[in-house]
Structure formats: structure tokens, C-alpha cells
Motif scaffolding. Structure first.
Motif, short mmCIF file in Angstrom:
data_model
loop_
_atom_site.label_atom_id
_atom_site.label_comp_id
_atom_site.label_asym_id
_atom_site.label_seq_id
_atom_site.Cartn_x
_atom_site.Cartn_y
_atom_site.Cartn_z
N ASN A 70 -49.74 -20.10 -26.89
CA ASN A 70 -50.77 -20.23 -25.86
C ASN A 70 -50.25 -20.94 -24.61
OD1 ASN A 70 -52.57 -18.99 -27.57
ND2 ASN A 70 -53.43 -20.91 -28.34
N ASN A 71 -49.22 -21.75 -24.78
CA ASN A 71 -48.60 -22.44 -23.65
C ASN A 71 -47.54 -21.59 -22.96
OD1 ASN A 71 -49.16 -25.59 -23.16
ND2 ASN A 71 -49.64 -25.07 -25.27
N GLY A 72 -47.37 -20.35 -23.40
CA GLY A 72 -46.48 -19.43 -22.71
C GLY A 72 -45.13 -19.23 -23.36
N LEU A 73 -44.82 -19.99 -24.40
CA LEU A 73 -43.53 -19.81 -25.07
C LEU A 73 -43.55 -18.57 -25.95
CD1 LEU A 73 -42.68 -23.48 -26.13
CD2 LEU A 73 -41.92 -22.25 -24.12
N ALA A 93 -38.38 -19.56 -23.43
CA ALA A 93 -39.28 -19.89 -22.32
C ALA A 93 -39.11 -18.85 -21.22
CB ALA A 93 -38.97 -21.28 -21.78
N PRO A 94 -40.13 -18.07 -20.92
CA PRO A 94 -40.04 -17.07 -19.84
C PRO A 94 -39.93 -17.75 -18.47
CG PRO A 94 -41.90 -16.63 -21.30
CD PRO A 94 -41.41 -18.00 -21.63
N TRP A 95 -39.63 -16.94 -17.47
CA TRP A 95 -39.43 -17.43 -16.10
C TRP A 95 -40.65 -18.20 -15.59
CZ3 TRP A 95 -36.08 -18.37 -12.36
CH2 TRP A 95 -36.53 -18.44 -11.04
N GLU A 96 -41.84 -17.67 -15.80
CA GLU A 96 -43.04 -18.33 -15.28
C GLU A 96 -43.25 -19.71 -15.91
OE1 GLU A 96 -45.27 -17.76 -12.91
OE2 GLU A 96 -44.00 -16.10 -12.26
N VAL A 97 -42.98 -19.81 -17.20
CA VAL A 97 -43.12 -21.10 -17.88
C VAL A 97 -42.09 -22.10 -17.34
CG1 VAL A 97 -42.89 -22.28 -20.11
CG2 VAL A 97 -44.07 -20.08 -19.97
N LEU A 98 -40.86 -21.64 -17.15
CA LEU A 98 -39.82 -22.52 -16.62
C LEU A 98 -40.20 -23.02 -15.24
CD1 LEU A 98 -36.63 -20.52 -17.71
CD2 LEU A 98 -37.46 -22.66 -18.70
N CYS A 99 -40.70 -22.14 -14.39
CA CYS A 99 -41.08 -22.54 -13.03
C CYS A 99 -42.23 -23.54 -13.05
CB CYS A 99 -41.46 -21.31 -12.20
SG CYS A 99 -40.06 -20.23 -11.80
N PHE A 143 -24.42 -28.79 -4.32
CA PHE A 143 -25.61 -28.32 -3.63
C PHE A 143 -26.44 -29.50 -3.16
CE2 PHE A 143 -24.60 -24.67 -6.30
CZ PHE A 143 -24.84 -23.59 -5.46
N PHE A 144 -27.18 -29.28 -2.08
CA PHE A 144 -28.29 -30.17 -1.75
C PHE A 144 -29.48 -29.70 -2.57
CE2 PHE A 144 -25.85 -30.44 2.31
CZ PHE A 144 -25.52 -31.78 2.20
N THR A 145 -30.23 -30.66 -3.15
CA THR A 145 -31.30 -30.30 -4.07
C THR A 145 -32.62 -30.93 -3.65
OG1 THR A 145 -30.81 -32.17 -5.52
CG2 THR A 145 -29.69 -30.09 -6.00
N ALA A 146 -33.70 -30.43 -4.23
CA ALA A 146 -35.03 -30.97 -3.99
C ALA A 146 -35.89 -30.69 -5.21
CB ALA A 146 -35.65 -30.33 -2.74
N PRO A 147 -36.94 -31.50 -5.45
CA PRO A 147 -37.84 -31.22 -6.57
C PRO A 147 -38.44 -29.83 -6.43
CG PRO A 147 -38.23 -33.43 -5.72
CD PRO A 147 -37.28 -32.76 -4.78
N PHE A 148 -38.45 -29.10 -7.53
CA PHE A 148 -38.88 -27.70 -7.50
C PHE A 148 -40.38 -27.58 -7.23
CE2 PHE A 148 -40.29 -23.76 -9.56
CZ PHE A 148 -39.44 -22.85 -8.94
N GLU A 149 -40.73 -26.60 -6.38
CA GLU A 149 -42.12 -26.27 -6.10
C GLU A 149 -42.25 -24.75 -6.08
OE1 GLU A 149 -43.42 -28.11 -2.50
OE2 GLU A 149 -42.73 -30.12 -3.09
N LYS A 150 -43.17 -24.23 -6.85
CA LYS A 150 -43.31 -22.77 -6.98
C LYS A 150 -43.68 -22.12 -5.65
CE LYS A 150 -45.43 -21.01 -10.56
NZ LYS A 150 -46.45 -20.80 -11.61
N GLN A 159 -29.76 -17.00 -6.83
CA GLN A 159 -28.95 -15.78 -6.83
C GLN A 159 -29.27 -14.90 -8.02
OE1 GLN A 159 -24.92 -17.50 -6.46
NE2 GLN A 159 -24.83 -16.58 -4.41
N ASP A 160 -29.61 -15.55 -9.15
CA ASP A 160 -29.91 -14.82 -10.37
C ASP A 160 -30.94 -15.63 -11.15
OD1 ASP A 160 -30.04 -13.43 -12.71
OD2 ASP A 160 -27.90 -13.42 -13.12
N LYS A 161 -32.06 -15.03 -11.46
CA LYS A 161 -33.11 -15.74 -12.17
C LYS A 161 -32.65 -16.19 -13.57
CE LYS A 161 -37.33 -13.95 -10.05
NZ LYS A 161 -38.62 -13.26 -10.29
N ASP A 162 -31.74 -15.45 -14.16
CA ASP A 162 -31.27 -15.78 -15.52
C ASP A 162 -30.39 -17.03 -15.53
OD1 ASP A 162 -32.61 -13.65 -16.60
OD2 ASP A 162 -30.90 -12.27 -16.41
N THR A 163 -29.77 -17.35 -14.40
CA THR A 163 -28.86 -18.51 -14.36
C THR A 163 -29.37 -19.63 -13.47
OG1 THR A 163 -27.61 -17.47 -12.54
CG2 THR A 163 -26.83 -17.06 -14.81
#
Length: 871
Positions: A70-73, A93-99, A143-150, A159-163
Motif C-alpha cells: 500500500n506504500n508503493g513498494l 521501490a519504483p521511481w515514484e516511491v523513490l522520488c 556535482f553541486f547538489t540540493a535537497p530533492f524536490e519533485k 541522465q538515466d532514471k535507473d542510475t
């Protein structure tokens, strides 16, 4: 009572077949990556009568797995190849859950490649020789990084969603979900988290997968085989002199493991300088030994041979000749020399340099590994804390209600109880130390009777095996055994106290546990050394009026060679025994367990076994993770700094141990243990202030060891004051006559009946000598401290004050002169903040401005009284 949710019966009753690909890291469809593995025993295969318990366990597990779905896993179950009772549940964990959870956890992800130019260090040519081959382990792009925001997904460097999310990050996100998913509700209290399910035995294991075998690369061409590369280029003994691939370690195991190995490597490198100076001081002592006048006097048959010493215990002990201490005095010349003073001062400065330069190195790693603002943004509340949040309070900052596990009064009571418990157990450790001291006092009489040394004794063994030596060695061994036994008890006690304290975050939990355990270990390991260094032989009285412990045991005196040698013996036994024991416990035991497991499965070895089953049969890392690795090294750091004045070779031995420790820890982690759940860590936690406290204390202890444990100050006082008039008879400053001047005289007829030796006196002997500065019999102040004693006391106190102030002043200057963060790191942090502001916020402003412009245009195109008139 269980939470209402729709249980996926399809999943519960269907098992996917193993595809006979031993190195596969994917579901049976070959597309979805395995991010985590859960293992349980199939209840229907268990041969037991407790079916009601099995039904409850099965129900909880079904609820838990359904809530995971139910949590997407996504889950897939496979039966074990080697044991049909075991079921492996693979988690993806699918892409949406990871994001979604990357945003919840404030995980920093790449914005754009680092465009700041870096200048090569002048020592790069040398370090390049020791680095791992860049063709094998390629350097990671910065890399320069920042907290992730959907909502700003397009601004991130994808470059690649899988990596985009590496395996370590994926595992961390999945473990975050596993730790917070509910499996039951009892009395309106939710029960959740994989840890509780593991403790209850509902699951047997939960772990992320290694990506390949450590012996050979993966057969899957898409797998980077990072575990194999780590073993080959890091954990293998051939790499003992190579630098560690820290970025690669962090990528595979996470920041928490990476920062430990970075600190251990930095500490070992800094020890190199201390070891060189220590060896130099030791060689100076060896060369100066032949010119050691006071030792020559001890060994001279015409000087030391004519000095009869008083018995060192009541009744059983006898008179002895000073020349018996000849060998001890020669050894003492090596360690108790001017070089020791130089080395003690140097180590006081070295420890400050080490801590200051480590702060700079740590700041660099914080930036490079994206943990600069970790504590403020990323760390989540512990599930155990959340489960107990039943009280409501008003937050002073947000002015909103929030749930906490206890009231202010309850928190005060908990802290009082925990502090009292810690003090109680510390007192118990001190009681065990007192027990060992009582053993020393009582057994000395036995050894004195068995190893009695008469004036005419000529056997070689009696030059080395004196009653004092035998007592010291056996007491050190017993002390070490007591320390090891108490360690086992204190670990459980410290965990229980910290669990009751209920810290809010995992960092708070580990820091609290670290403080308690170190307090226990500090008293446990160092108390016997403090006793020998600062108390033994200091309050003994004199032969006619000795001081007694508990009114029964005569206070023990130092070994004839001095307490400094005994302190060195104690250190060698504890440090050496501790290193051997830790290696057996940390390396040999997991290896033997895995060996037994492989032997038991040998009969079924013809079957192809999947990666998840290989990893299941490895050893779990344990709840405390790296705690014992840090503790071992910080205890060693204490021995190297606190008592280094007694043993200048300690840093050299520490380097040898640490070089082996790095590779053994790497080998153990890479080959014998399951893959650790990657965790974030900003720094080394509570160990940093602990080492700073040790560094401050080390200045005091080394100054006091030189002043009170060694004979350096009495020798200097004699050389500069009492060898020449008005106190001495020599025309020039000299050490001649030192021994005779520092041994007081006692009249045998003044012995009390209870302390009078049973052995008869030799010939016409009427007096004996003892180590102290007192007036002789017949003097108007007989047996009182003489002027030499007060000169020595004043010199010792002056030396301690001067040495402490000089070293503390230099430490202050060094701390002020070396900034905690280098200018290069500051520039990178500022550049990253600028880019974050520009890419994530200014782009939003442009979108808003553009939208507002369109709205304004529509308004003005409509006939309106506000429309401007055309001229």
C-alpha cells in the motif's frame, strides 16, 4: 487487533521460481531491481505444536507486507534453494516511491557538475603513487547538489532514471519505509517497524544485497561488481600501504562507514609523525643508557653492592641488596630520560594538531558527501521514540501542539534515574579495581616468601623475577580478565539505560550510548594505570611506621626499578591482550561461523544458489554497527596520549595495529558480513568531544607522570642543587653520589614487633636503606622529611604548572591559527548555495513572472474602465 487493510492474497500464496542466475540482482522479470530482502520461515513447514503463535506471526507478517504494498513498494517471494523452510521476500521501490521519499528525507541529489577549478597539492605526485589505480576504480565526478524536490525534477541532473538513485540511496529509502510501516495495533498503540518484527522472530533477517561475489566479478555485464573491486583494491592484505578509496567506500556502504574509515586512515597517517619522534626519543634513551651515572652506581659492587635495603613487607620479607635492581635500573634509563620529557611535550602539541587538521578534513568530507546540513534537514525521528509519543505539549517555536513520549517531569525523572545508574556502575568498576589492589597487597606476601631475595642471592632468575614483578604481572593479567568480563556486562547495561532514556533521533541515541560506554570503559581500562602511575608507592610511610590499607594490608611500594617500568608492563599487557582479544572476537568468530555454515551446506553445493541466499548465510553486522570499532580506536588513542611519557614506542605499535585494523575491518565487512544498510553521518559524533577531553587530560597526566612517577625531577634537583655546596661536596655539577643521597637510613632496632622481619640480620648490620628523603636516626627530626624532599616537591609542582601552561598556550595558538574549514571548502559551499538559489528559486520566479504577464495581458485586452486610452 490488526489494522484494517486489504491483504494481497495473491502475493501471500504465490512464489516466484528462481531463474538459476546466481548473480542476478533483479526480480524474475529481469527489470525491477532488488533494493532489500526480507527472510522468514514458512510456518507450514515448521515441525512444532505452537500453531496459534504461528498464526499470529503469519497474520502480522501478512498485514505488514500488505501495508508495504500500500506504500508503493513491490514484493516478490522466492523459496530457498538450500532450505525449503526459508522464504525470501524481495523488495523493489519504483521511481515514484523513490522520488516521494527522497523529498521526505531531504536527500541531496546532483544539480550540475562542479565547475570550480581545483589546484593540485604539492604532494600530489607522492600520494598518486599510493592511490588506487584510477583505471580500476574511476574517480567520481563532483556535482553541486540540493535537497530533492519533485516539482523541480527538471532542474536535477538526470541522465538515466535507473542510475539517478544509486543502490545505496535506494536501500536507505526502502529501509526508511520498512522502519515505519505498521503491522498491528494493540490498545490503540500502533506497532510498526522491521526491527520489532526481527526481534519477535517474525522475520529472520532483513538486508540489502551485495552486488557480486568478492572472489570474482558478476556475470551480469550491467553490474559494476563494486564489492569485488573493494575486496581487490581495498580489503586485500596486499593493499596495506595504499591509500583507501574513500569515495568508493562511501558510495557502496554509505557515509557512516565512509567517515569511520576516513577518520581511522587520517589518525593512522598522523601517528606516523608521532612514531618517528617516539622512536627517536627511544633511541636517544638507548644511547644515553651507557652514560647513566645513577644506574652505574646501582650496578657498582662497591656502591650498590654495599647498600642493604630494608624489607618491603612485614615479617615475610627480608633484607636485600641494591644491586638486585641493576637490570631494572638499566631499562629505566631508556624510558626515564630527557628524551621522554621532549616526547611528552611534543605529544601534547601533536594531539592538538591531529584534532584541528581532522576538523578541516571532516569539513571537506561533509561538503563532498552532502552532509553539511544533514542534522537540520535529513535525520528522522527514531520509530521507538514515535511509538511512545502519547503526551501533547505546545512547541515554543511553532506555537503548535506536538506529541512527545514524556512530560518535563517525566524527562527529569528519567535523566535522574539514568545518571544514578551510570554512577552506580562506575562505582562498581572502581570497587573491582580496589579488589585487584587488595589482591596485589595480599599476594605480595606470598611471592615474597616464595621468591625471597637474600643479600647473597646469585641465581639469574632473581635478577628479573622479583616479588614485585611477579605481583605486578599476575595482577595485570587478572585486571585484564576482569576488564573483559565487565565489558560484556557494561554493554548490556549501557544499552538498557539508553533505551530507557529514549533519545529522539538515531544520532542522539548513539551519542548517548557512546558517552555511557566510554565512561564505563575509561574507568575500566585506565583506573589500574592511574593507580600505578599516581598512587602506588606514594603513600607508604617508612619502615618503622608503614601505611596500611584497611588497617591490615601494608601499602605496596614500587618495583625496585621504579613504578614507571611497572606502568609500561601494565600498558603492554592490557593493550596487547585487548588487541588480540578484539581480533579474535571481531574477525575469527565471524570467519569460523561462516566456515561452519559453508561446511554444513557442502553436501548441497552442486545446486546453484542465488545472491540473496549467499548473503543470508553471512553474519549480521549487529545493532551497534561501528560502535566497537570506534571504541577500540579511541581507547587506544587514550593509551597513546594519556600515558605516552612511560612508553615512547606506543605510537609505533599503534601504527602497526591500525594498518592491520583498517584491512581487517575492510576484509571483515566485505567478505564476512551482510551488506550494511547505508546511513548518513555528518561527523564521528560524540567521539570528537571525547577525544578533545582526552587531549586536555593528556597534558596533565603526562606532566604528572614525569613529575611524580619518574625520577627525572629528583635527579635534576640533585644535579643543580644538592651535588654542589652548600648541600653537596662536589666542586662541579655532577650525578655522582645521587644514589647514596636519595636513599634514607633506618635503624633496625626501630622496627616494631608486628613489622619486624623474621629473617635475622646479617653480621654487624645495624641499619638499612629505603627510598625516601628523610632525616637519619639520631637527628633531632629523625625520620621526618628533609630539605631535599621539600626542594623536590616544589620543583615537581613548578614543573607541572610550567609544562601545562606552555603546552596549553601552544595548543590555544594552534587552535586559533588553523581554521576548522578551509577556504577552498568555503568557496564550494557558497557556490553550491548560489546555484541552488539560482536553479531552484529564480526559475520559479521567472515562471511566476511569465504567468502574471500573460494574466495582465488578458486583463488589458478586455474592454475595461481600467484599460488605458489610445492617444
Amino acid at each position: 487487533m490488526y489494522p484494517k487493510c486489504k491483504i494481497s492474497e495473491n502475493f501471500i500464496h504465490s512464489l516466484a521460481d528462481f531463474d538459476n542466475k546466481p548473480d542476478s540482482l533483479f526480480f524474475s522479470d529481469g527489470q525491477r531491481r532488488i533494493d532489500f530482502v526480507l527472510v522468514y520461515e514458512d510456518e507450514s513447514k515448521k515441525m512444532t505444536h505452537k500453531r496459534s503463535d504461528h498464526k499470529k506471526q503469519k497474520r502480522k507478517r501478512q498485514v505488514y507486507e500488505s501495508n508495504l504494498i500500500n506504500n508503493g513498494l513491490q514484493l516478490e517471494a522466492t523459496r530457498s534453494v538450500l532450505d525449503e523452510k526459508l522464504i525470501f521476500v524481495k523488495v523493489h521501490a519504483p521511481w515514484e516511491v523513490l522520488c516521494t521519499y527522497a523529498e521526505v528525507m531531504h536527500i541531496k541529489l546532483p544539480l550540475q557538475p562542479n565547475d570550480l577549478k581545483t589546484r593540485d597539492s604539492a604532494f600530489n605526485w607522492f600520494s598518486r603513487l599510493l592511490r588506487v589505480d584510477e583505471n580500476i576504480i574511476k574517480p567520481e565526478q563532483e556535482f553541486f547538489t540540493a535537497p530533492f524536490e519533485k516539482e523541480h525534477l527538471s532542474n536535477f541532473y538526470i541522465q538515466d532514471k535507473d542510475t539517478f538513485f544509486n543502490p545505496a540511496t535506494r536501500s536507505r529509502i526502502v529501509h526508511f519505509i520498512l522502519s515505519r510501516v505498521e503491522y498491528a495495533t494493540k490498545n490503540n498503540v500502533k506497532k510498526f517497524g522491521i526491527n520489532k518484527l526481527l526481534d519477535a522472530g517474525i522475520y529472520k533477517a532483513a538486508f540489502p544485497l551485495h552486488d557480486s561475489s568478492f572472489r570474482h566479478p558478476s556475470t551480469d555485464p550491467d553490474c559494476p561488481s563494486e564489492r569485488y573491486l573493494l575486496y581487490k583494491e581495498w580489503a586485500h592484505p596486499k593493499n596495506i600501504f595504499k591509500l583507501q578509496p574513500l569515495d568508493f567506500i562511501r558510495r557502496y556502504y554509505g557515509e557512516k562507514i565512509g567517515i569511520y574509515f576516513a577518520w581511522l586512515g587520517f589518525y593512522t597517517n598522523m601517528l606516523t609523525v608521532a612514531a618517528v619522534v617516539g622512536v627517536g626519543c627511544f633511541l636517544y634513551g638507548c644511547l644515553a643508557k651507557d652514560n647513566c651515572t645513577w644506574s652505574q652506581e646501582v650496578c657498582d659492587p662497591n656502591i650498590g653492592g654495599n647498600i642493604i635495603m630494608c624489607p618491603q613487607c612485614d615479617k615475610a620479607c627480608t633484607y636485600w641488596n641494591l644491586t638486585i635492581t641493576c637490570e631494572s635500573s638499566k631499562k629505566l634509563c631508556i624510558f626515564d630520560s630527557f628524551g621522554t620529557l621532549v616526547f611528552a611535550v611534543f605529544m601534547g602539541i601533536w594531539v592538538t594538531l591531529f584534532l584541528e587538521f581532522w576538523k578541516r578534513r571532516q569539513a571537506e568530507l561533509e561538503y563532498e558527501w552532502d552532509t553539511v546540513e544533514y542534522l537540520e534537514q535529513e535525520e528522522q525521528i527514531r520509530p521507538e521514540y514515535e511509538a511512545q509519543c502519547t503526551h501533547v505539549i505546545m512547541n515554543e517555536i511553532t506555537q503548535q501542539k506536538e506529541h512527545v513520549p514524556y512530560t518535563a517531569c517525566g524527562k527529569c525523572m528519567r535523566m535522574t534515574f539514568c545518571t544514578s545508574a551510570v554512577l552506580f556502575w562506575i562505582l562498581l568498576i572502581i570497587a573491582s579495581v580496589v579488589g585487584v589492589i587488595v589482591y596485589r597487597l595480599s599476594v605480595f606476601l606470598v611471592f615474597s616468601a616464595l621468591l625471597s631475595q637474600h643479600i647473597t642471592e646469585t641465581q639469574a632468575i632473581h635478577k628479573y623475577l622479583t616479588p614485585q614483578t611477579a605481583t605486578s604481572v599476575t595482577a595485570s593479567v587478572i585486571s585484564f580478565i576482569v576488564i573483559m568480563i565487565l565489558n560484556i556486562i557494561y554493554e548490556k547495561v549501557a544499552i538498557m539505560i539508553t533505551d530507557f532514556e529514549l533519545p529522539r533521533t538515531q544520532t542522539d541515541y548513539e551519542n548517548s550510548l557512546t558517552t555511557k560506554m566510554f565512561l564505563f570503559q575509561f574507568v575500566n581500562y585506565y583506573s589500574s594505570c592511574f593507580y600505578i602511575a599516581f598512587f602506588k608507592g606514594k603513600f607508604v610511610g617508612y619502615p618503622g611506621n608503614p601505611v596500611y590499607w584497611l588497617g591490615k594490608y601494608r601499602n605496596e611500594e614500587c618495583d625496585p626499578g621504579g613504578c614507571l617500568l611497572e606502568l609500561t608492563t601494565q600498558l603492554a599487557i592490557i593493550v596487547g591482550g585487548k588487541a588480540i582479544w578484539n581480533n579474535i572476537q571481531e574477525v575469527l568468530l565471524p570467519w569460523v561461523k561462516n566456515l561452519i555454515g559453508r561446511y554444513c551446506a557442502a553436501a548441497r553445493s552442486e545446486k546453484i544458489v542465488p545472491r540473496w541466499e549467499h548473503d543470508y548465510h553471512l553474519q549480521p553486522i549487529g545493532k551497534l554497527g561501528l560502535f566497537y570499532e570506534y571504541l577500540e580506536m579511541v581507547i587506544q588513542f587514550g593509551f597513546v596520549t594519556l600515558f605516552v611519557a612511560s612508553f615512547p614506542l606506543a605510537p609505533l605499535l599503534a601504527i602497526i595495529n591500525n594498518m592491520l585494523e583498517i584491512r581487517l575491518d575492510a576484509w571483515k565487512m566485505t567478505t564476512q558480513f551482510r551488506r550494511i544498510v547505508p546511513q548518513k553521518a555528518q561527523d564521528i559524533g560524540a567521539w570528537q568531544p571525547i577525544m578533545q577531553g582526552i587531549a586536555i587530560l593528556a597534558v596533565v597526566t603526562n606532566a604528572m607522570i614525569i613529575a611524580f612517577t619518574s625520577d627525572m625531577i629528583p635527579r635534576l634537583v640533585y644535579y643543580w642543587s644538592f651535588s654542589v655546596p652548600p648541600y653537596g661536596n662536589h666542586s662541579t655539577y655532577t650525578m655522582k653520589g645521587y644514589i647514596n643521597n636519595t636513599l634514607s637510613v633506618f635503624n633496625i632496632s626501630d622496627f616494631k614487633n608486628e613489622s619486624k622481619p623474621s629473617a635475622p640480620q646479617v653480621g654487624n648490620q645495624t641499619t638499612c636503606r629505603y627510598r625516601d628523603f628523610r632525616y637519619p636516626p639520631g637527628h633531632q627530626h629523625q625520620y621526618e622529611h628533609n630539605i631535599y624532599y621539600w626542594h623536590v616537591i616544589a620543583a615537581k609542582l613548578a614543573f607541572i604548572i610550567v609544562m601545562e601552561h606552555v603546552i596549553y598556550f601552544v595548543k590555544f595558538i594552534i587552535s586559533y591559527a588553523i581554521p576548522d574549514v578551509s577556504q577552498k571548502t568555503k568557496s564550494k559551499v557558497k557556490r553550491e548555495k548560489y546555484l541552488t538559489q539560482k536553479l531552484l528559486h529564480e526559475n520559479d520566479l521567472k515562471v511566476v513572472t511569465k504567468s502574471m504577464g500573460k494574466i495582465a495581458g488578458k486583463i488589458f485586452r478586455v474592454d475595461s474602465p481600467f484599460r488605458p486610452k489610445a492617444e
